[in-house]
Scaffold this motif. Structure first.
Motif, short mmCIF file in Angstrom:
data_model
loop_
_atom_site.label_atom_id
_atom_site.label_comp_id
_atom_site.label_asym_id
_atom_site.label_seq_id
_atom_site.Cartn_x
_atom_site.Cartn_y
_atom_site.Cartn_z
N ILE A 101 11.66 -6.29 -12.37
CA ILE A 101 11.65 -6.20 -13.84
C ILE A 101 13.08 -6.16 -14.37
CG2 ILE A 101 11.13 -4.67 -15.79
CD1 ILE A 101 8.70 -6.22 -14.88
N GLU A 102 13.92 -5.38 -13.69
CA GLU A 102 15.33 -5.27 -14.08
C GLU A 102 16.02 -6.64 -14.01
OE1 GLU A 102 19.40 -3.21 -12.36
OE2 GLU A 102 17.49 -2.19 -12.02
N LYS A 103 15.59 -7.46 -13.05
CA LYS A 103 16.16 -8.79 -12.88
C LYS A 103 15.48 -9.83 -13.78
CE LYS A 103 19.19 -7.83 -9.67
NZ LYS A 103 20.64 -8.06 -9.86
N ASP A 105 0.81 -1.22 0.00
CA ASP A 105 0.00 0.00 0.00
C ASP A 105 0.84 1.27 0.00
OD1 ASP A 105 0.78 -0.62 2.63
OD2 ASP A 105 -0.85 0.57 3.48
N HIS A 106 2.17 1.12 -0.01
CA HIS A 106 3.06 2.28 -0.14
C HIS A 106 3.55 2.36 -1.59
CE1 HIS A 106 3.21 1.38 4.20
NE2 HIS A 106 3.31 2.69 4.33
N PRO A 107 3.07 3.33 -2.37
CA PRO A 107 3.39 3.39 -3.80
C PRO A 107 4.88 3.38 -4.12
CG PRO A 107 1.64 4.93 -3.27
CD PRO A 107 2.15 4.40 -1.96
N LEU A 108 5.69 4.09 -3.31
CA LEU A 108 7.12 4.14 -3.60
C LEU A 108 7.79 2.78 -3.40
CD1 LEU A 108 8.16 7.60 -2.06
CD2 LEU A 108 7.90 6.99 -4.48
N ILE A 109 7.38 2.07 -2.34
CA ILE A 109 7.93 0.73 -2.09
C ILE A 109 7.49 -0.22 -3.20
CG2 ILE A 109 7.84 -1.28 -0.56
CD1 ILE A 109 7.71 0.65 1.80
N LEU A 110 6.22 -0.12 -3.59
CA LEU A 110 5.70 -0.98 -4.66
C LEU A 110 6.44 -0.74 -5.97
CD1 LEU A 110 3.52 -3.06 -5.45
CD2 LEU A 110 2.04 -1.14 -6.07
N LYS A 111 6.65 0.53 -6.30
CA LYS A 111 7.36 0.87 -7.55
C LYS A 111 8.81 0.40 -7.50
CE LYS A 111 8.31 4.63 -10.80
NZ LYS A 111 9.65 4.14 -11.12
N GLY A 112 9.46 0.61 -6.35
CA GLY A 112 10.85 0.18 -6.22
C GLY A 112 10.99 -1.32 -6.37
N LEU A 113 10.08 -2.05 -5.76
CA LEU A 113 10.10 -3.51 -5.85
C LEU A 113 9.81 -3.97 -7.28
CD1 LEU A 113 10.43 -5.98 -4.00
CD2 LEU A 113 7.95 -5.95 -3.64
N HIS A 114 8.81 -3.35 -7.89
CA HIS A 114 8.43 -3.68 -9.27
C HIS A 114 9.60 -3.44 -10.23
CE1 HIS A 114 6.81 -2.72 -13.28
NE2 HIS A 114 5.90 -3.64 -13.01
N ASP A 115 10.20 -2.25 -10.15
CA ASP A 115 11.29 -1.90 -11.07
C ASP A 115 12.49 -2.81 -10.88
OD1 ASP A 115 9.64 0.09 -11.96
OD2 ASP A 115 10.74 1.74 -11.03
N PHE A 116 12.79 -3.14 -9.63
CA PHE A 116 13.94 -4.01 -9.34
C PHE A 116 13.73 -5.40 -9.94
CE2 PHE A 116 16.03 -7.21 -6.68
CZ PHE A 116 17.35 -6.77 -6.74
N ILE A 174 15.17 -10.09 -1.90
CA ILE A 174 14.01 -10.57 -2.64
C ILE A 174 14.37 -11.58 -3.72
CG2 ILE A 174 14.01 -8.69 -4.36
CD1 ILE A 174 10.93 -10.29 -2.68
N GLU A 175 15.50 -11.36 -4.41
CA GLU A 175 15.91 -12.31 -5.45
C GLU A 175 16.28 -13.66 -4.84
OE1 GLU A 175 18.76 -12.42 -9.43
OE2 GLU A 175 19.09 -10.88 -7.90
N LYS A 176 16.98 -13.62 -3.70
CA LYS A 176 17.33 -14.87 -3.00
C LYS A 176 16.07 -15.60 -2.57
CE LYS A 176 21.55 -12.93 -0.93
NZ LYS A 176 22.17 -12.53 0.36
N CYS A 177 15.09 -14.82 -2.09
CA CYS A 177 13.83 -15.41 -1.62
C CYS A 177 13.11 -16.12 -2.77
CB CYS A 177 12.95 -14.31 -1.03
SG CYS A 177 11.35 -14.90 -0.43
N ILE A 178 13.00 -15.46 -3.91
CA ILE A 178 12.31 -16.06 -5.06
C ILE A 178 13.01 -17.34 -5.51
CG2 ILE A 178 11.71 -15.72 -7.50
CD1 ILE A 178 11.31 -12.72 -6.81
N LYS A 179 14.33 -17.29 -5.60
CA LYS A 179 15.09 -18.47 -6.03
C LYS A 179 14.92 -19.62 -5.04
CE LYS A 179 18.53 -16.03 -8.82
NZ LYS A 179 19.95 -15.62 -8.97
N SER A 180 14.87 -19.29 -3.75
CA SER A 180 14.67 -20.31 -2.73
C SER A 180 13.28 -20.94 -2.85
CB SER A 180 14.85 -19.69 -1.33
OG SER A 180 14.71 -20.66 -0.32
#
Length: 207
Positions: free
Chosen positions: A23-25, A10-21, A111-117
């Protein structure tokens, strides 16, 4: 093939930061939401492999979504992100089968480590969270207790009788006695008089 992912915060800046990161990966972010109800509707619609959810959101929390998915038999694996190093939230997440618990201050690092795990079918929990929980010296068996059982222990620590607890919980005394028996078993306590009362008072900071 990359896993399909939905993210919600619900925090737009956190959501955008997570989304962009992500997508970049090169991760496949199929949709995002800014509240829990919208996030759950997206999960129902898309059935993503993974949903990364803020624990505290309007309308539905991340853990409420995890519970709803469990009830409906949805196989989406849930990871939650939060600033909270709460033992209670952690154990609730464990009981709901959540696959990841990430602290927001380390989100972009972990977050990337989490997804891979998760893709290896292995739950991931922030090392800083685990270090914090270890420092609390949480009593053995605490993680097995339900919310109702914790509430009963809290009332016992305040010298409430079974009859008084039953009245507060709007259940029978027999039900409270059954809860007490289950609590004693989970905590591996003896059935001697006042054993649970003594334990409750010694550990009341956890309730």
């Amino acid at each position: 093939m990359q896993p399909s992912i939905i993210i919600a915060d619900d925090h737009p800046l956190i959501l955008k930061g997570l989304h962009d990161f992500l997508i970049e990966k090169k991760f496949d972010i199929i949709d995002s939401a800014t509240d829990g109800k919208a996030a759950f509707e997206l999960i129902l619609k898309h059935r993503p492999d993974i949903a990364i959810l803020d624990i505290r959101m309007p309308l539905m929390t991340g853990l409420e979504i995890a519970k709803a998915c469990k009830v409906k038999g949805i196989n989406t694996k849930i990871a939650v992100i939060t600033f909270e190093k709460s033992a209670e939230l952690y154990y609730e997440a464990i009981n709901l089968g959540v696959y990841g618990y990430i602290l927001k201050e380390f989100a972009l690092v972990e977050i990337e480590k989490c997804i891979k795990s998760i893709l290896l079918d292995t739950p991931y929990f922030s090392p800083e969270l685990m270090k914090h929980l270890e420092s609390l010296n949480i009593p053995k068996g605490f993680e097995l207790l339900t919310g109702t059982e914790k509430r009963i222990i809290e009332l016992i620590s305040k010298n409430q009788t079974a009859a008084e607890i039953a009245e507060l919980q709007e259940v029978s005394i027999r039900t409270i006695e059954k809860h007490r028996s289950n609590i004693i078993k989970k905590l591996n306590l003896t059935h001697k008089p006042n054993t649970l009362l003594i334990w409750a008072k010694e550990n009341q900071d956890f309730f």
